[in-house]
Write an enzyme that holds these catalytic residues in place. Structure first.
Site, PDB file in Angstrom:
ATOM      1  N   TYR A 159       0.831  -1.205   0.000  1.00 15.74           N
ATOM      2  CA  TYR A 159       0.000   0.000   0.000  1.00 15.74           C
ATOM      3  C   TYR A 159       0.865   1.254   0.000  1.00 15.74           C
ATOM      4  O   TYR A 159       0.632   2.197  -0.775  1.00 15.74           O
ATOM      5  CB  TYR A 159      -0.913  -0.024   1.230  1.00 15.74           C
ATOM      6  CG  TYR A 159      -1.819   1.173   1.360  1.00 15.74           C
ATOM      7  CD1 TYR A 159      -3.003   1.257   0.633  1.00 15.74           C
ATOM      8  CD2 TYR A 159      -1.507   2.220   2.225  1.00 15.74           C
ATOM      9  CE1 TYR A 159      -3.848   2.349   0.754  1.00 15.74           C
ATOM     10  CE2 TYR A 159      -2.349   3.316   2.350  1.00 15.74           C
ATOM     11  CZ  TYR A 159      -3.514   3.377   1.620  1.00 15.74           C
ATOM     12  OH  TYR A 159      -4.342   4.466   1.737  1.00 15.74           O
ATOM     13  N   ALA A 160       1.886   1.287   0.857  1.00 18.52           N
ATOM     14  CA  ALA A 160       2.756   2.461   0.950  1.00 18.52           C
ATOM     15  C   ALA A 160       3.450   2.737  -0.373  1.00 18.52           C
ATOM     16  O   ALA A 160       3.556   3.892  -0.810  1.00 18.52           O
ATOM     17  CB  ALA A 160       3.793   2.251   2.063  1.00 18.52           C
ATOM     18  N   LYS A 163       0.978   4.281  -2.950  1.00 20.11           N
ATOM     19  CA  LYS A 163       0.633   5.676  -2.681  1.00 20.11           C
ATOM     20  C   LYS A 163       1.815   6.604  -2.940  1.00 20.11           C
ATOM     21  O   LYS A 163       1.651   7.721  -3.455  1.00 20.11           O
ATOM     22  CB  LYS A 163       0.127   5.827  -1.249  1.00 20.11           C
ATOM     23  CG  LYS A 163      -1.216   5.157  -1.002  1.00 20.11           C
ATOM     24  CD  LYS A 163      -2.308   5.748  -1.883  1.00 20.11           C
ATOM     25  CE  LYS A 163      -3.668   5.170  -1.582  1.00 20.11           C
ATOM     26  NZ  LYS A 163      -4.758   5.757  -2.398  1.00 20.11           N
ATOM     27  N   ALA A 196     -11.715   8.425   9.624  1.00 14.33           N
ATOM     28  CA  ALA A 196     -12.806   7.588  10.132  1.00 14.33           C
ATOM     29  C   ALA A 196     -13.706   7.164   8.982  1.00 14.33           C
ATOM     30  O   ALA A 196     -14.705   7.823   8.669  1.00 14.33           O
ATOM     31  CB  ALA A 196     -13.598   8.340  11.188  1.00 14.33           C
ATOM     32  N   THR A 197     -13.344   6.083   8.324  1.00 13.23           N
ATOM     33  CA  THR A 197     -14.116   5.519   7.214  1.00 13.23           C
ATOM     34  C   THR A 197     -14.523   4.096   7.573  1.00 13.23           C
ATOM     35  O   THR A 197     -13.939   3.475   8.469  1.00 13.23           O
ATOM     36  CB  THR A 197     -13.277   5.480   5.925  1.00 13.23           C
ATOM     37  OG1 THR A 197     -12.192   4.542   6.101  1.00 13.23           O
ATOM     38  CG2 THR A 197     -12.729   6.854   5.573  1.00 13.23           C
TER      39      THR A 197
END
Length: 266
Positions: A159-160, A163, A196-197
């Site tokens: 992921y890092a 992105k 906050a998802t």
């Protein structure tokens, strides 16, 4: 938002529109009067509750599917896309250091999070090349990056890496390429920390984790989805951000890094 950002009737395509940040982006741009094409993979979420938007499905890993997405958006929503917001992404929930990560996980994360944005930008720019000047006048791409792209994220290197590629590879590259097609075109990245998802809901239930995550964050709070979507809207506006291109805007409460927790230490 009371300030007129000049987005009335501007065609905005938002990927991953059914997710937490994506849905907030749809609501924010709808309130500003934009024409919205909301991209989904399979889940429509609450998008049907937002009036006057176009909802289209596409597999971001497929070039043909993305080409069709832009054609359908133009045909069904009043003409070519002016603003592309690349919001979709996956964050595998399992902790996997690089030494243990499967090749399948690595390839799937990069396929969705990096190859998908490449295909979207390619199709967007090709469509933009033949678009009228009224469309080109609002042209810009906004990536949703992450603090993981700046500071890294142990056990989530896939992921890092994806992105970071958006933030520090594609953003500065594309801001030089888009102006060859649209002279006022811009490219930027908005990079949240923890938000906050629904995707982060289970992780954020761990109070000890949240406390550690916020130790280097002066504002000492988890962001709301509106904190991200409103910043995107400001950057998308030619009225207030028309001379801003190639930048990474960190929406992270002032985060300065990560606290390293080593096995055997308290």
């Amino acid at each position: 938002m009371s300030l007129d950002l000049g987005l009335q009737d501007v065609h905005v395509l938002i990927t991953g529109a059914a997710g937490g940040i994506g849905f907030s982006l749809v609501q924010t741009f709808a309130a500003l009067g934009a024409r919205i094409t909301a991209h989904i993979n399979t889940n429509r979420g609450a998008l049907d509750t937002v009036p006057n938007i176009t909802i289209l499905q596409a597999d971001v890993r497929s070039e043909q599917s993305i080409t069709d997405l832009f054609a359908q958006a133009a045909n069904q929503n009043g003409g070519p896309v002016s603003i592309l917001i690349v919001n979709h992404g996956i964050w595998p929930t399992n902790d996997a250091p690089i030494s243990d990560m499967s090749l399948d996980q690595w390839q799937n994360t990069l396929s969705v999070n990096l190859t998908g944005p490449f295909l979207l930008c390619k199709a967007y720019l090709r469509a933009l090349a033949t678009a009228p000047d009224s469309v080109k006048d609002h042209a810009n791409i906004i990536f949703i990056g992450s603090t993981a792209g700046k500071f890294g994220e142990a056990t989530h290197g896939d992921y890092a890496a994806s992105k970071a590629a958006l933030m520090y590879g594609l953003t500065p590259t594309l801001k030089n390429e888009i102006v060859k097609i649209a002279p006022r075109g811009r490219v930027n990245s908005v990079n949240p920390g923890w938000v906050a998802t629904p995707m982060a809901e289970e992780t954020l239930k761990d109070e000890a984790f949240v406390s550690r995550a916020l130790q280097t964050t002066p504002l000492r709070k988890v962001a709301r989805v509106e904190d991200v979507s409103r910043q995107v809207a400001v950057l998308a506006s030619q009225v207030v951000s028309g001379h801003v291109s190639g930048v990474n805007v960190m929406v992270d409460g002032g985060m300065e890094g990560r606290v390293l927790w080593l096995a055997g230490r308290s």
